[in-house]
Design an enzyme around this catalytic site. Structure first.
Site, PDB file in Angstrom:
ATOM      1  CG  HIS A 214      17.678  36.308  56.571  1.00  0.00           C
ATOM      2  ND1 HIS A 214      16.203  36.675  56.425  1.00  0.00           N
ATOM      3  CD2 HIS A 214      17.628  35.664  57.808  1.00  0.00           C
ATOM      4  CE1 HIS A 214      15.660  36.405  57.610  1.00  0.00           C
ATOM      5  NE2 HIS A 214      16.316  35.852  58.393  1.00  0.00           N
ATOM      6  CB  SER A 406      14.197  34.275  59.909  1.00  0.00           C
ATOM      7  OG  SER A 406      14.083  35.471  60.192  1.00  0.00           O
TER       8      SER A 406
END
Length: 590
Positions: A214, A406
């Site tokens: 991520h 995100s």
């Protein structure tokens, strides 16, 4: 900001609080994401904490900022140990296996709040943290096409004005960053990178590396290098620092980790931080809960501290397609044990997203639509950015696509970094204002949940960010040419980088834009000239800047007497020993 389910890696099967990973299903429910393997054990920094025992829990002990020695002594006298301490904000991270620790400490003079940060034990790894894996790197063929998300926010046009300044530091508070990645290494700032997992700064080399994928993906969207390979970030000239706030094995972002990250950001001069997560284990922290009240206070103080030091926090809105302005239930908390369904109100906050001063980012889908998964809320969402099918860097020199708020957030962080680059000395409040004013309005679609005006509504806030407007320019009206090839600049040497211009009729304009990206320590050594096809020399930089590092600037040259077509050159003359560098890239806009 509920996001990717981490499967077997998480003992209870509950989701960790990443704010968006690919793929996201059409319904908006994030799909499972594989975990990165952990590294070998390595010696940890010295700890004040005792050897781990089963039942050890973590607590925030809140007191007045300043000398906390009396409260720290009380912690030791009441069955606890001080794991880390932030006197500047009056926050102590304490560990204890005593079931009465919190209740007892709440009665100690000078203690304002005490709250457990977890409903699970502190892992034994906290006392001897393993270093994350340093993955083998894949090479990528040359080729760096401009992606749709960058064109959508006009980042590709903003690069003609500035690619960002290397003096601007951006903190990626996330699962870590693969600093060896060929597209990230040129802009990675190891000196200010750290792990804040478990709530204590661990500055060992590599402690900041990715325990998932991520953080590396987020970092690439912000500042992947403009090096002719892979992808380009929104601000490819700024520096990235990794602050790993996720714990290995489950990617939980507990309050003490976030507090450590924000204090680190403030103390290390980060102009902007990216926060694509919510603070575990509570999706929403409610002030009428004694533990969650301490979490709110502790993280809030840390964010205020960072901002007081000049750092702006930008955070993802989350991926539940949830109205943050009309909260009713929370079914995902606590996610480190067994979630329960509870009734909540708007007093309950998504942390850090809903803290004062934090810029909250919603995700656009294709064009200016709302991404199906994106949270929303009147008075909560500040701006929006592309968040669907975003292609960026992955650990091991790889690339891939992810979706989520995100992925929207780092676009905004990149724009904020460009703003800071174009406006040295700008304050966090001024960046917030500029992010709002530069955004392009998006009217509500035919959806009753969207309320407000085109100028500001519950789906898109002030609108979609516009990197070109953010750096104070209008789209270049002429043709654009660039050379991304590196040219080494040695001591006391003169080097040139060519650009061949064709297809432009007549002479060059009186406002020829010359974008220069030179990586070089002590730019006072350098003289930089634009050489026209007929050999005429136009000096754009003449040994100014002293010991400043790097030139990332766009110059305007009156070249109206020059025929446009032909080979133009950027000539760089190094006039002293001791400092070297390279022409990283340069461009011409007619």
């Amino acid at each position: 900001m509920l996001a990717a389910t981490l499967g077997a890696a998480l003992a209870f099967g509950a989701p960790a609080a990443l704010a968006g990973t690919a793929p996201v299903s059409p319904s908006g429910a994030p799909a499972p994401v594989a975990k990165a393997p952990g590294g070998a054990k390595a010696a940890a920094p010295s700890s004040q904490s005792a050897t781990w025992v089963a039942g050890t829990r973590a607590y925030l002990v809140i007191t007045a900022p300043g000398d906390s020695s009396a409260v720290r002594s009380a912690i030791a006298a009441n069955g606890g140990t001080v794991f880390s301490n932030y006197d500047a904000i009056g926050v102590i991270v304490a560990h204890s296996a005593s079931s009465t620790f919190a209740t007892t400490m709440r009665g100690v003079s000078g203690v304002q709040k005490v709250g457990a940060t977890r409903t699970s034990d502190v892992p034994a790894d906290a006392y001897n943290p393993a270093l994350p894996a340093n993955p083998a790197q894949s090479s990528t063929p040359a080729g760096e096409p401009v992606r749709a998300d960058m064109s959508q926010i006009k980042a590709d046009q903003a690069w003609a004005v500035t690619t960002g300044s290397a003096s601007v530091k951006v903190g990626v508070l996330d699962t870590g960053v693969d600093d060896q990645h060929q597209d990230l290494a040129p802009n990675f700032n190891a000196a200010d990178s750290v792990s804040c997992a478990y709530g204590k700064a661990d500055a060992r080399t590599g402690a900041w590396r990715d325990v998932d994928t991520h953080g590396t993906h987020v970092a690439g969207t912000i500042a992947a290098a403009k090096n002719g390979k892979g992808v380009v970030g929104v601000a490819p000239g700024v520096k990235i620092s990794a602050v790993r706030v996720a714990e290995p094995g489950n990617s939980f972002f507990f309050a003490e980790n976030t507090i450590c990250g924000f204090v680190w950001a403030g103390d290390h001069g980060f102009k902007v931080t990216n926060n694509s997560y919510y603070t575990d284990p509570w999706q929403f922290n409610c002030p009428d809960n004694i533990d969650q009240a301490a979490i709110i206070e502790g993280v809030k103080r840390a964010q205020e501290y960072a901002e007081s030091k000049g750092s702006l926090q930008v955070a993802a809105a989350g991926n539940e397609n949830y109205d943050l302005a009309h909260k009713t239930t929370d079914t995902a908390s606590p996610n480190d044990s067994t979630p329960v369904t509870r009734t909540i109100t708007n007093a309950c906050l998504d942390i850090p997203t809903e803290l004062p001063g934090v810029v909250t980012v919603a995700a656009n889908g294709s064009g200016t639509t709302k991404a199906s998964f994106s949270n929303f809320g009147s008075g909560v969402i500040d701006v929006a950015a592309p968040g669907s099918d975003v292609y960026s860097t992955l650990p091991g020199g790889k690339y891939g696509t992810k979706s989520g708020t995100s992925m929207a957030t780092p676009h905004v962080v990149g724009v904020a970094a460009l703003i800071a680059s174009a406006n040295p000395g700008i304050t966090p409040a001024q960046i917030r204002d500029k992010l709002a004013t530069q955004a392009n309005d998006i009217a509500c679609p035919s959806d009753s949940r969207c309320t407000g005006t085109a100028a500001n509504n519950s789906f898109f806030g002030e609108g979609q960010v516009d990197a070109l407007k953010a750096v104070g320019s209008t789209p270049p009206s002429g043709k654009y040419f660039e050379n991304l090839g590196d040219v080494a600049i040695g001591d006391n040497t003169t080097v040139e980088s060519p650009i061949t211009v064709s297809g432009v009729s007549g002479n060059a304009p009186a406002t020829l834009k010359v974008g220069v990206d030179i990586k070089h320590t002590y730019i006072g050594d350098l003289k930089v000239d634009l050489v026209a096809p007929d050999g005429t020399v136009y000096t754009v930089h003449n040994r100014a800047g002293g010991g400043t590092d790097n030139i990332a600037q766009t110059y305007t040259v009156n070249a109206s007497s020059e025929v446009a077509n032909g080979t133009w050159k950027l000539r760089v003359n190094d006039n002293a020993g001791g400092d070297t560098g390279k022409i990283d890239a340069w461009n011409l806009t007619f």
